[in-house]
Design an enzyme around this catalytic site. Structure first.
Site, PDB file in Angstrom:
ATOM      1  N   ARG A 181      -4.017   4.556  -9.021  1.00  0.00           N
ATOM      2  CA  ARG A 181      -3.491   5.884  -9.569  1.00  0.00           C
ATOM      3  C   ARG A 181      -3.314   5.913 -11.163  1.00  0.00           C
ATOM      4  O   ARG A 181      -3.838   7.355 -11.459  1.00  0.00           O
ATOM      5  CB  ARG A 181      -1.848   5.936  -8.918  1.00  0.00           C
ATOM      6  CG  ARG A 181      -1.777   6.434  -7.380  1.00  0.00           C
ATOM      7  CD  ARG A 181      -0.391   6.535  -7.025  1.00  0.00           C
ATOM      8  NE  ARG A 181       0.426   5.164  -7.145  1.00  0.00           N
ATOM      9  CZ  ARG A 181       1.505   4.888  -7.373  1.00  0.00           C
ATOM     10  NH1 ARG A 181       2.401   6.324  -7.719  1.00  0.00           N
ATOM     11  NH2 ARG A 181       2.202   3.775  -7.309  1.00  0.00           N
ATOM     12  N   LEU A 238       0.826  -1.375   0.017  1.00  0.00           N
ATOM     13  CA  LEU A 238       0.025  -0.106  -0.089  1.00  0.00           C
ATOM     14  C   LEU A 238       0.790   1.330  -0.002  1.00  0.00           C
ATOM     15  O   LEU A 238       1.795   1.297   0.697  1.00  0.00           O
ATOM     16  CB  LEU A 238      -0.864  -0.143   1.148  1.00  0.00           C
ATOM     17  CG  LEU A 238      -2.364  -0.484   1.103  1.00  0.00           C
ATOM     18  CD1 LEU A 238      -2.943  -0.480   2.492  1.00  0.00           C
ATOM     19  CD2 LEU A 238      -2.843   0.062  -0.008  1.00  0.00           C
ATOM     20  N   ASP A 239       0.554   2.227  -0.979  1.00  0.00           N
ATOM     21  CA  ASP A 239       1.262   3.237  -0.990  1.00  0.00           C
ATOM     22  C   ASP A 239       1.333   4.091   0.305  1.00  0.00           C
ATOM     23  O   ASP A 239       0.354   4.288   1.226  1.00  0.00           O
ATOM     24  CB  ASP A 239       0.873   4.265  -2.202  1.00  0.00           C
ATOM     25  CG  ASP A 239       1.146   3.818  -3.391  1.00  0.00           C
ATOM     26  OD1 ASP A 239       2.220   3.084  -3.577  1.00  0.00           O
ATOM     27  OD2 ASP A 239       0.356   4.038  -4.574  1.00  0.00           O
ATOM     28  N   PRO A 240       2.239   5.095   0.640  1.00  0.00           N
ATOM     29  CA  PRO A 240       2.302   5.564   2.051  1.00  0.00           C
ATOM     30  C   PRO A 240       0.951   6.537   2.267  1.00  0.00           C
ATOM     31  O   PRO A 240       0.508   6.610   3.431  1.00  0.00           O
ATOM     32  CB  PRO A 240       3.575   6.550   1.869  1.00  0.00           C
ATOM     33  CG  PRO A 240       4.245   5.845   1.127  1.00  0.00           C
ATOM     34  CD  PRO A 240       3.448   5.169   0.056  1.00  0.00           C
ATOM     35  N   ALA A 287      -1.958   5.792   0.988  1.00  0.00           N
ATOM     36  CA  ALA A 287      -3.084   4.869   1.222  1.00  0.00           C
ATOM     37  C   ALA A 287      -3.308   4.327   2.642  1.00  0.00           C
ATOM     38  O   ALA A 287      -2.298   4.330   3.515  1.00  0.00           O
ATOM     39  CB  ALA A 287      -3.119   3.857   0.344  1.00  0.00           C
TER      40      ALA A 287
END
Length: 286
Positions: A172, A37-39, A41
């Protein structure tokens, strides 16, 4: 500690940061997450601990569910709110219904180009590391399947959405491409993963609960072994048969893959059918 924990990841923290916190809280060094998970998110981040890390290969195709927001008006180099603007601001001219018509193009099977700033590996190196080093990055399109992408609201330049997408899909990239169709650019402004495979927020433990709990309390929050990999049938064996499994083969099932338990919740192995009802263990837990 052996098991699977579902973490509700907060914003501003990397998936690796979560792994480090779980290691400290449980004392289990062998820990890994299932799907970055991206930072920016938040939400569902499943982690395997101890011997259960051997099961990671069976979770690679898990579908994901998300909610979030898309900001229209300009794109960014990372396709999300953490990136730098990639062009001059432009006004959003479409209504919610018009945007929904554009969003309908993102449905079914398609080729999607992952963001350059992503964990996608190029010759073993994450693309984002190459991009931040100023190197040219060429990411190959991947075939994904979007089951659902629905714009739920529009307030000013910010649209709310829900999405159900196959493994490997980048939300994204959808935000970026939708902005191109709208003619004004767009980027992902917030994202929350509500489900990964069978794991939901209802299963999740927060970071605060991790930090405040004892290893025993945390272990009690691990999911029951029989709820994992529900697509595989389960068999329960006795001690004598367990010995045969550890040493090679036994006869059980005609299913392609099965979970073998020694007792109510002690997962012994994942086995593959090789002929008739003869199965061979491909992962032995111990």
């Amino acid at each position: 500690m052996n098991g699977l924990l579902v973490i509700d990841k907060p914003a501003g923290m990397t998936s690796h940061d979560v792994v480090a916190i779980v290691r400290r809280a449980t004392g289990e060094r062998s820990t890994g997450h299932l799907g970055t998970l991206d930072p920016m998110a938040t939400g569902v981040l499943p982690l395997l601990l101890g011997k259960y890390t051997r099961l990671a290969q069976f979770f690679s195709q898990a579908e994901k569910h998300y909610t979030g927001t898309i900001h229209f008006g300009f794109a960014t180099d990372t396709f999300d709110a953490e990136g730098a603007p990639a062009g001059d601001p432009m006004p959003l001219m479409q209504s919610l219904d018009e945007l929904r018509t554009l969003a309908a193009k993102f449905h079914g099977e398609m080729l999607q180009t992952p963001p350059v700033f992503s964990a996608k590996k190029i010759q073993g190196v994450p693309a984002h590391k190459l991009a931040r080093a100023g190197k040219e990055v060429r990411v190959k399109p991947a075939r994904i399947f979007i089951h659902d992408f629905t714009l739920t609201s529009l307030a000013g330049d910010e649209a709310g959405f829900t999405m159900h997408v196959s493994a490997g899909g980048y939300v994204r990239s959808v935000a970026q491409e939708l902005g191109q169709l709208a003619g004004c650019g767009a980027h992902l402004s917030s994202l929350r993963r509500t489900q990964a495979g069978v794991f939901t927020l209802a299963n999740a433990i927060t970071i605060d609960e991790l930090k405040q709990g004892t290893p025993e309390q945390i272990e009690a929050r691990a999911l029951h072994a029989r709820t994992l990999l529900p697509e595989m049938p389960s068999v329960t064996i006795d001690t004598e048969t367990a010995g045969r499994i550890r040493n090679g083969m036994a006869e059980f099932s005609t299913a392609p893959l099965i979970k073998i338990f020694e007792g109510p919740r002690d997962l012994l192995a994942i086995a593959r059918r090789v002929a008739g009802s003869l199965v061979q263990p491909i992962v032995v837990m111990g």
